[in-house]
Design an enzyme around this catalytic site. Structure first.
Site, PDB file in Angstrom:
ATOM      1  N   THR A 160       0.599  -1.329  -0.236  1.00  9.46           N
ATOM      2  CA  THR A 160       0.125  -0.197  -0.125  1.00  9.46           C
ATOM      3  C   THR A 160       0.600   1.127  -0.389  1.00  9.46           C
ATOM      4  OG1 THR A 160       0.104  -0.309   2.822  1.00  9.46           O
ATOM      5  CG2 THR A 160      -1.891  -0.945   1.090  1.00  9.46           C
ATOM      6  N   SER A 208      32.238  -4.000   4.212  1.00  5.09           N
ATOM      7  CA  SER A 208      31.503  -4.337   4.343  1.00  5.09           C
ATOM      8  C   SER A 208      32.244  -6.059   5.244  1.00  5.09           C
ATOM      9  CB  SER A 208      30.357  -5.743   3.251  1.00  5.09           C
ATOM     10  OG  SER A 208      29.514  -6.782   3.797  1.00  5.09           O
ATOM     11  N   GLY A 237      16.920 -11.320   2.465  1.00  4.33           N
ATOM     12  CA  GLY A 237      16.586 -11.730   1.230  1.00  4.33           C
ATOM     13  C   GLY A 237      15.320 -12.357   1.816  1.00  4.33           C
ATOM     14  N   GLY A 251      12.264 -10.493   3.263  1.00  2.00           N
ATOM     15  CA  GLY A 251      11.848  -9.906   3.460  1.00  2.00           C
ATOM     16  C   GLY A 251      11.755  -9.238   4.784  1.00  2.00           C
ATOM     17  N   ASP A 258       9.958   0.347   4.787  1.00  4.65           N
ATOM     18  CA  ASP A 258      10.832   0.796   5.133  1.00  4.65           C
ATOM     19  C   ASP A 258      11.684   1.340   6.065  1.00  4.65           C
ATOM     20  OD1 ASP A 258       9.660  -1.735   4.241  1.00  4.65           O
ATOM     21  OD2 ASP A 258      11.321  -2.350   3.049  1.00  4.65           O
TER      22      ASP A 258
HETATM   23  C1  GLA Z   1       8.931  -3.873   0.388  1.00 10.63           C
HETATM   24  C2  GLA Z   1       9.222  -2.377  -0.235  1.00 10.63           C
HETATM   25  C3  GLA Z   1       8.108  -1.624   0.726  1.00 10.63           C
HETATM   26  C4  GLA Z   1       6.922  -2.359   0.338  1.00 10.63           C
HETATM   27  C5  GLA Z   1       6.843  -3.527   1.047  1.00 10.63           C
HETATM   28  C6  GLA Z   1       5.670  -4.230   0.128  1.00 10.63           C
HETATM   29  O1  GLA Z   1       8.981  -4.101   1.656  1.00 10.63           O
HETATM   30  O2  GLA Z   1      10.341  -2.727   0.247  1.00 10.63           O
HETATM   31  O3  GLA Z   1       8.575  -0.558   0.253  1.00 10.63           O
HETATM   32  O4  GLA Z   1       6.710  -1.394  -0.827  1.00 10.63           O
HETATM   33  O5  GLA Z   1       7.576  -4.619   0.018  1.00 10.63           O
HETATM   34  O6  GLA Z   1       4.252  -3.666   1.158  1.00 10.63           O
END
Ligand code: GLA
Length: 391
Positions: A36, A68, A122, A124, A172
């Site tokens: 969203t 890193s 990776g 999420g 994020d």
């Molecule tokens: C990723 C993107 C966010 C958002 C989510 C889905 O994490 O970086 O900006 O769009 O996916 O909600």
């Protein structure tokens, strides 16, 4: 790897021969409000206790040197002539932040920045925003500049969108920069107004990594976003007063049905209904009604799976197993989708049993060993005291 402050400071000293200042930025999990953010909608993430630390010290030759510890690699950039040239590697994130700050007119002296993190990649959980915000804090601290939260988040998002080339929204970077411990954050991604919401003490947030990798920088995330934007353009054209999908109702969408593809229609329906669910979830939290909160999570998952087509069989399996457990209020896919993690809200006194059952049953049905983390809402980015203090 658990990131230790003393170790990060010491490695920096040994590598660069200078004491550094140290900053930390967490990872995040989104409780509800998925996909969203880039249409001005509502999200409800919280920061979690994984982090990236960035140690920074000065140098005299006009270079920005990033090291890193995770990749055991060093890269250097000439600050005066830094151009936008992504390499597809880890260094795009810190270099992108440097580029974004310079583009914003912030002047930067030569610096060494060491990065070290324990955010699963990776999965999420926003490893990229964690690196970006930690780097931004370090570079700004090095320049003696303090910026408001919205500005830090927006500059980091620009790095990700324009340097790295991932078309992500603001969620994020914003929550990683601005979260507050013990609170979830309801963020309005259009106005950037936010509200901090308490989670009841009797619940825990369990994150379960399906171990199916996802990457925001490639493929499906961008395709979904394109489908959404086509739908949004049609709504904007056809219905006065709609600037962003955030303004549209299901009735507006229905009127435009014949003008868009089935895919765009379904993606927009997910977003319109998801914005409504975030508001309902806010009310459930304020009422202390975790049963209702959990129901909304499951509806959100179904919408991500069916309308947004952003789940996968492993994740659906994890949600199914979770919802069969008596201590679980709700479970859903979290983050960009196509793999990664589920987020589960469970009764605190049953959290351990929940984790054991989930892992066992997931391994029996898929042969994959999931990783689970019991999390509490953490603070956003901050400078750590060089001696003692938070570690
Ligand atoms: C990723 C993107 C966010 C958002 C989510 C889905 O994490 O970086 O900006 O769009 O996916 O909600």
């Amino acid at each position: 790897m658990k990131v230790e402050k003393e170790r990060a400071l010491q490695e920096h000293r040994l590598r660069f021969g200078h004491e550094g200042r140290i900053y930390a930025a967490p990872a995040r999990v989104n409780l509800i409000g998925e996909h969203t953010d880039y249409t001005g909608g509502l999200v409800m993430p919280m920061a979690i206790d994984f982090k990236t630390v960035a140690v920074v010290s000065g140098r005299q030759d006009g270079l920005a040197v990033f090291y890193s510890a995770n990749y055991e690699e060093e890269v250097s950039f000439e600050i005066a002539s830094l151009s936008r040239a992504a390499s597809g590697r880890w260094s795009d994130y810190p270099a992108g932040v440097l580029w974004s700050l310079l583009e914003a007119g912030i002047s930067m002296a030569g610096c060494n920045v060491s990065l070290m993190g324990d955010v699963p990649l990776g999965a999420g959980l926003s490893s990229s925003a964690s690196v970006e915000v930690a780097t931004a804090m370090a570079l700004l601290g090095h320049s003696g500049i303090e910026l408001p939260l919205e500005k830090v988040a927006t500059l980091c998002r620009r790095a990700e969108n324009e340097y790295v080339g991932a078309k992500s929204g603001i969620m994020d970077q914003f929550v990683v920069a601005g979260a507050v411990a013990h609170r979830a954050m309801l963020l309005d991604c259009r106005s950037l107004a936010f509200e901090l919401l308490p989670l009841p003490d009797q619940v825990r947030v369990v994150i379960c990594n399906s171990m199916v990798k996802h990457a925001v920088a490639t493929g499906e995330y961008g395709n979904r976003r394109d489908e959404v934007e086509v739908g949004q353009d049609i709504l904007r054209r056809e219905r006065p007063g709609i600037e962003l999908l955030r303004d549209a109702t299901l009735e507006d969408l229905e009127v435009c049905k014949g003008k868009m593809t089935e895919e765009s229609f379904a993606r927009c329906r997910h977003i319109i209904t998801e914005n409504g669910r975030v508001l309902d979830a806010r009310k459930a939290l304020l009422d202390g009604d975790m049963g209702k909160f959990g129901e909304l999570m499951v509806l959100a998952h179904e919408s991500m799976r069916d309308d947004f087509a952003a789940s996968c069989p492993e994740i659906d399996g994890l949600v199914r197993i979770a919802m069969q457990q008596p201590e679980c209020f709700g479970a859903r896919i979290t983050g960009g989708g196509f793999g990664g993690c589920t987020v589960n809200v469970v009764r605190a006194d049953g959290a351990e049993r929940f984790v054991e059952t989930l892992k066992r049953e997931y391994s029996t049905s898929t042969g994959i060993q999931a990783e689970c983390f019991v999390c509490a809402p953490s603070d956003g980015a901050l400078e750590l005291a060089a001696k003692g203090g938070v570690s």
